[in-house]
Design a protein around this motif. Structure first.
Motif, PDB file in Angstrom:
ATOM      1  N   ALA A 175       0.832  -1.207   0.000  1.00 43.36           N
ATOM      2  CA  ALA A 175       0.000   0.000   0.000  1.00 43.36           C
ATOM      3  C   ALA A 175       0.867   1.258   0.000  1.00 43.36           C
ATOM      4  O   ALA A 175       0.588   2.213  -0.740  1.00 43.36           O
ATOM      5  CB  ALA A 175      -0.922  -0.016   1.213  1.00 43.36           C
ATOM      6  N   ILE A 176       1.925   1.268   0.787  1.00 45.18           N
ATOM      7  CA  ILE A 176       2.816   2.433   0.852  1.00 45.18           C
ATOM      8  C   ILE A 176       3.509   2.653  -0.490  1.00 45.18           C
ATOM      9  O   ILE A 176       3.641   3.794  -0.965  1.00 45.18           O
ATOM     10  CB  ILE A 176       3.839   2.257   1.993  1.00 45.18           C
ATOM     11  N   ARG A 177       3.909   1.556  -1.129  1.00 44.82           N
ATOM     12  CA  ARG A 177       4.542   1.686  -2.453  1.00 44.82           C
ATOM     13  C   ARG A 177       3.569   2.302  -3.465  1.00 44.82           C
ATOM     14  O   ARG A 177       3.980   3.000  -4.394  1.00 44.82           O
ATOM     15  CB  ARG A 177       5.012   0.323  -2.955  1.00 44.82           C
ATOM     16  N   LYS A 178       2.287   2.064  -3.288  1.00 43.29           N
ATOM     17  CA  LYS A 178       1.275   2.582  -4.211  1.00 43.29           C
ATOM     18  C   LYS A 178       0.750   3.958  -3.799  1.00 43.29           C
ATOM     19  O   LYS A 178      -0.192   4.460  -4.410  1.00 43.29           O
ATOM     20  CB  LYS A 178       0.124   1.589  -4.312  1.00 43.29           C
ATOM     21  N   GLY A 179       1.342   4.541  -2.746  1.00 44.21           N
ATOM     22  CA  GLY A 179       0.983   5.899  -2.393  1.00 44.21           C
ATOM     23  C   GLY A 179       0.284   6.097  -1.068  1.00 44.21           C
ATOM     24  O   GLY A 179      -0.052   7.229  -0.701  1.00 44.21           O
ATOM     25  N   ALA A 180       0.022   5.030  -0.323  1.00 47.31           N
ATOM     26  CA  ALA A 180      -0.627   5.174   0.980  1.00 47.31           C
ATOM     27  C   ALA A 180       0.312   5.852   1.972  1.00 47.31           C
ATOM     28  O   ALA A 180       1.538   5.736   1.874  1.00 47.31           O
ATOM     29  CB  ALA A 180      -1.043   3.810   1.510  1.00 47.31           C
ATOM     30  N   LYS A 181      -0.286   6.510   2.930  1.00 50.39           N
ATOM     31  CA  LYS A 181       0.490   7.161   3.989  1.00 50.39           C
ATOM     32  C   LYS A 181       0.368   6.349   5.276  1.00 50.39           C
ATOM     33  O   LYS A 181      -0.737   6.045   5.732  1.00 50.39           O
ATOM     34  CB  LYS A 181      -0.023   8.575   4.242  1.00 50.39           C
ATOM     35  N   ALA A 182       1.502   5.979   5.863  1.00 48.25           N
ATOM     36  CA  ALA A 182       1.533   5.293   7.157  1.00 48.25           C
ATOM     37  C   ALA A 182       1.535   6.354   8.253  1.00 48.25           C
ATOM     38  O   ALA A 182       2.461   7.166   8.331  1.00 48.25           O
ATOM     39  CB  ALA A 182       2.756   4.404   7.265  1.00 48.25           C
ATOM     40  N   PRO A 240       0.559  -1.736  15.527  1.00 40.19           N
ATOM     41  CA  PRO A 240      -0.626  -1.356  14.762  1.00 40.19           C
ATOM     42  C   PRO A 240      -0.267  -0.309  13.711  1.00 40.19           C
ATOM     43  O   PRO A 240       0.673   0.468  13.896  1.00 40.19           O
ATOM     44  CB  PRO A 240      -1.555  -0.786  15.832  1.00 40.19           C
ATOM     45  N   GLN A 241      -1.023  -0.304  12.635  1.00 42.80           N
ATOM     46  CA  GLN A 241      -0.770   0.689  11.590  1.00 42.80           C
ATOM     47  C   GLN A 241      -2.088   1.246  11.056  1.00 42.80           C
ATOM     48  O   GLN A 241      -3.071   0.517  10.878  1.00 42.80           O
ATOM     49  CB  GLN A 241       0.024   0.081  10.437  1.00 42.80           C
ATOM     50  N   VAL A 242      -2.096   2.553  10.824  1.00 39.82           N
ATOM     51  CA  VAL A 242      -3.251   3.254  10.271  1.00 39.82           C
ATOM     52  C   VAL A 242      -2.825   3.870   8.941  1.00 39.82           C
ATOM     53  O   VAL A 242      -1.915   4.699   8.901  1.00 39.82           O
ATOM     54  CB  VAL A 242      -3.748   4.358  11.231  1.00 39.82           C
ATOM     55  N   LEU A 243      -3.478   3.469   7.862  1.00 44.03           N
ATOM     56  CA  LEU A 243      -3.114   3.930   6.527  1.00 44.03           C
ATOM     57  C   LEU A 243      -4.170   4.878   5.981  1.00 44.03           C
ATOM     58  O   LEU A 243      -5.368   4.614   6.078  1.00 44.03           O
ATOM     59  CB  LEU A 243      -2.971   2.742   5.579  1.00 44.03           C
ATOM     60  N   THR A 244      -3.728   5.983   5.418  1.00 43.59           N
ATOM     61  CA  THR A 244      -4.618   6.894   4.700  1.00 43.59           C
ATOM     62  C   THR A 244      -4.103   7.026   3.266  1.00 43.59           C
ATOM     63  O   THR A 244      -3.078   6.448   2.905  1.00 43.59           O
ATOM     64  CB  THR A 244      -4.679   8.277   5.383  1.00 43.59           C
ATOM     65  N   ASP A 252      -6.750   3.230  -1.557  1.00 43.83           N
ATOM     66  CA  ASP A 252      -7.831   3.012  -2.517  1.00 43.83           C
ATOM     67  C   ASP A 252      -8.014   1.513  -2.727  1.00 43.83           C
ATOM     68  O   ASP A 252      -7.248   0.699  -2.193  1.00 43.83           O
ATOM     69  CB  ASP A 252      -7.561   3.736  -3.847  1.00 43.83           C
ATOM     70  N   HIS A 253      -9.000   1.155  -3.524  1.00 44.05           N
ATOM     71  CA  HIS A 253      -9.344  -0.253  -3.701  1.00 44.05           C
ATOM     72  C   HIS A 253      -8.470  -0.973  -4.717  1.00 44.05           C
ATOM     73  O   HIS A 253      -8.741  -2.126  -5.053  1.00 44.05           O
ATOM     74  CB  HIS A 253     -10.830  -0.386  -4.040  1.00 44.05           C
ATOM     75  N   GLN A 254      -7.420  -0.323  -5.167  1.00 44.63           N
ATOM     76  CA  GLN A 254      -6.405  -1.017  -5.957  1.00 44.63           C
ATOM     77  C   GLN A 254      -5.350  -1.642  -5.060  1.00 44.63           C
ATOM     78  O   GLN A 254      -4.468  -2.357  -5.526  1.00 44.63           O
ATOM     79  CB  GLN A 254      -5.735  -0.038  -6.936  1.00 44.63           C
ATOM     80  N   MET A 255      -5.464  -1.397  -3.770  1.00 43.03           N
ATOM     81  CA  MET A 255      -4.490  -1.908  -2.795  1.00 43.03           C
ATOM     82  C   MET A 255      -5.058  -3.139  -2.098  1.00 43.03           C
ATOM     83  O   MET A 255      -6.226  -3.169  -1.711  1.00 43.03           O
ATOM     84  CB  MET A 255      -4.164  -0.828  -1.753  1.00 43.03           C
ATOM     85  N   SER A 256      -4.222  -4.125  -1.914  1.00 45.41           N
ATOM     86  CA  SER A 256      -4.627  -5.368  -1.248  1.00 45.41           C
ATOM     87  C   SER A 256      -5.203  -5.104   0.132  1.00 45.41           C
ATOM     88  O   SER A 256      -6.170  -5.760   0.546  1.00 45.41           O
ATOM     89  CB  SER A 256      -3.419  -6.311  -1.130  1.00 45.41           C
ATOM     90  N   VAL A 257      -4.665  -4.142   0.846  1.00 49.79           N
ATOM     91  CA  VAL A 257      -5.081  -3.889   2.216  1.00 49.79           C
ATOM     92  C   VAL A 257      -6.533  -3.424   2.301  1.00 49.79           C
ATOM     93  O   VAL A 257      -7.155  -3.507   3.368  1.00 49.79           O
ATOM     94  CB  VAL A 257      -4.142  -2.856   2.877  1.00 49.79           C
ATOM     95  N   MET A 306     -10.550   5.787   4.276  1.00 50.00           N
ATOM     96  CA  MET A 306     -10.811   6.537   3.048  1.00 50.00           C
ATOM     97  C   MET A 306     -11.843   7.635   3.289  1.00 50.00           C
ATOM     98  O   MET A 306     -12.787   7.451   4.057  1.00 50.00           O
ATOM     99  CB  MET A 306     -11.333   5.613   1.940  1.00 50.00           C
ATOM    100  N   LYS A 307     -11.680   8.753   2.595  1.00 50.65           N
ATOM    101  CA  LYS A 307     -12.652   9.848   2.626  1.00 50.65           C
ATOM    102  C   LYS A 307     -13.726   9.591   1.570  1.00 50.65           C
ATOM    103  O   LYS A 307     -13.415   9.177   0.445  1.00 50.65           O
ATOM    104  CB  LYS A 307     -11.934  11.169   2.334  1.00 50.65           C
TER     105      LYS A 307
END
Length: 462
Positions: A322-329, A348-352, A355-360, A373-374
């Motif tokens: 997810a981080i590689r695809k642009g998510a923020k940890a 624990p980790q909170v990702l912002t 999007d739904h292209q990410m496995s997470v 997600m907003k």
């Protein structure tokens, strides 16, 4: 020579215990004994069968001080949470309370000159294949109502929680349950498949992975045994614009991270109305940073290790993708001293910015990570909640009951919550749709799934 099942503790990587798996002859003997005992058990009055279950419940309570640290050693849940007796007690008492009505004969009196009625008849031998994440409660969901309904029960517990099966067997022994009515057995995967394919089992209840469910269905093919499956989940939460934010944040943090995220109906993805988004994320991150990751035998620990290193590795992989695809940890995991790659200890980790292209956001994590997600409105939130191969639970956070009901009608899950999450209500059916599985537990429907209907049609005048 039999195979040996070894339980590796997530606490320190040691072999906590090991047990020999039953060979084919021993399995045949156990099933034959259950079949022999079944007729007499089904003839025991319902109130007596219920009484045995209540005595077993009392026996479990008497062992709870020993059980709590055993759970920590076996699958990593912190001892501060006190085990699972509360949930086991609630579910058992509810099912005993409704047993008489749920299993009552149904009379049809609309045709004079006939005696017509329906009975709920035991299925026979019920096999429970139980998981490690809530090892007592998930097993009890089927064991208690199956016994009350007049079935034999054979329990095959997860290798990660072998001692749970032994504790349950001990509880029924202390309750004086007749011999062979409940049996705890230890099996390999291949041994389980052979038993399922033998045609000797009448009903199977399995809680576990989607791939595990597929393997169970394949093994049972052609036996015509009935089957209950509670499989994967990717449970969403939607925080509407009118949500009580402080209340919502605290509950959703707990819903995401309790039991290290290893909950069947734990929160794995959150959609927040844009008007609440920034405040929600700030509050969520603040509470998450207060967790203490560490040895589950330490009373101060609020987040224990995951049950196995490979489970933690999967969550780490999802997070990094997810981080590689642009998510923020949003969590600095270096502040959690116990977090170590290659171990089951995972912060624990909170990702912002997800999007739904990410496995997470699409594939089950079953660990302490959540994506937020907003969304701009109810329609977008609904579309995203349903954009999943799973369907166990979803939760809505709002003060508008009418709108919640309208949204709930359109959500593709077995259960919808409002202003709560991560809870199994024994008065309501526990079921899922799509890849989450089929069948049902709890409530009167749970009893009906553990019996078969039998019709009696007597003509009195001829």
């Amino acid at each position: 020579m039999s195979d040996t099942i070894k339980l590796v503790s997530p606490v320190d990587g040691s072999i906590y215990m090991e047990r020999p798996a039953l060979n084919e002859a021993a399995v045949d003997k156990a099933v034959s004994a259950a079949r022999t005992a079944q007729a007499s058990w089904a003839n025991v009055p319902l109130d007596e069968r219920v009484a045995y279950c209540m005595k077993a419940l009392d026996a479990l309570k008497s062992m709870n001080d020993e059980i709590v640290p055993e759970i920590a050693w076996q699958m990593g849940r912190p001892i501060r949470f006190g085990g699972e007796y509360g949930g086991v007690d609630e579910r058992t008492r509810h099912m005993t309370g409704i047993a008489a009505d749920a299993l009552a004969t149904i009379e049809r009196t609309d045709k004079p000159g006939f005696k017509r009625y329906l009975k709920h008849v035991p299925l026979g031998i019920v096999m429970v294949i139980a998981p490690w994440n809530y090892p007592f409660m998930t097993a009890i969901n089927t064991i208690m109502p199956a016994l009350m309904a007049g079935n034999m029960v054979i329990l095959k517990h997860a290798a990660q929680t072998l001692l749970v099966g032994e504790r349950l067997a001990k509880a029924f022994e202390m309750a004086g349950l007749p011999k062979d009515v409940f049996q705890n057995i230890v099996l390999t995967h291949s041994g389980t498949e052979k038993l399922l394919g033998s045609g000797l089992i009448d009903h199977v209840n399995f809680t576990g992975s989607v791939n595990g469910g597929k393997a169970i269905e394949k093994a049972l093919a052609g036996t015509f045994a009935t089957l209950g499956l509670e499989l994967g989940g990717k449970d969403p939460a939607y925080v509407r614009a009118d949500a009580d934010l402080d209340y919502t944040i605290g509950n959703l943090v707990d819903g995401a991270f309790f039991n290290s995220g290893q909950c069947c109906c734990g929160i794995e993805r959150i959609y927040v109305h844009e008007s609440q988004y920034d405040r929600f994320v700030d509050g969520f991150v603040d509470i998450t940073n207060q967790y203490k990751l560490g040895n589950p035998l330490d009373e101060a620990t609020t987040l224990g290790p995951m049950a196995q290193t490979r489970f933690a590795s999967w969550v780490r992989e999802q997070t990094q993708e997810a981080i590689r695809k642009g998510a923020k940890a949003n969590i600095d995991t270096s502040k959690f001293d116990a977090d170590k790659d290659g171990t089951p200890y995972l912060a624990p980790q909170v990702l912002t910015n997800v999007d739904h292209q990410m496995s997470v956001m699409r594939e089950e994590s079953f660990g302490p990570v959540v994506g937020i997600m907003k969304v701009k409105d109810d329609a977008e939130a609904l579309q995203l909640m349903n954009d999943s191969p799973y369907g166990l639970t979803a939760s809505l956070w709002t003060e508008d009951v009418k709108t919640a009901e309208e949204i709930a009608d359109q959500i593709e899950t077995g259960m919808v919550f409002m202003n709560r999450c991560d809870y199994v209500d024994p008065g309501l059916v526990w079921t899922g749709v799509k890849d989450t599985g089929k069948g049902a537990a709890m409530s009167e429907i749970g009893f009906h799934n553990l019996t078969r209907p039998k019709a009696y049609h007597f003509k009195l005048e001829h």
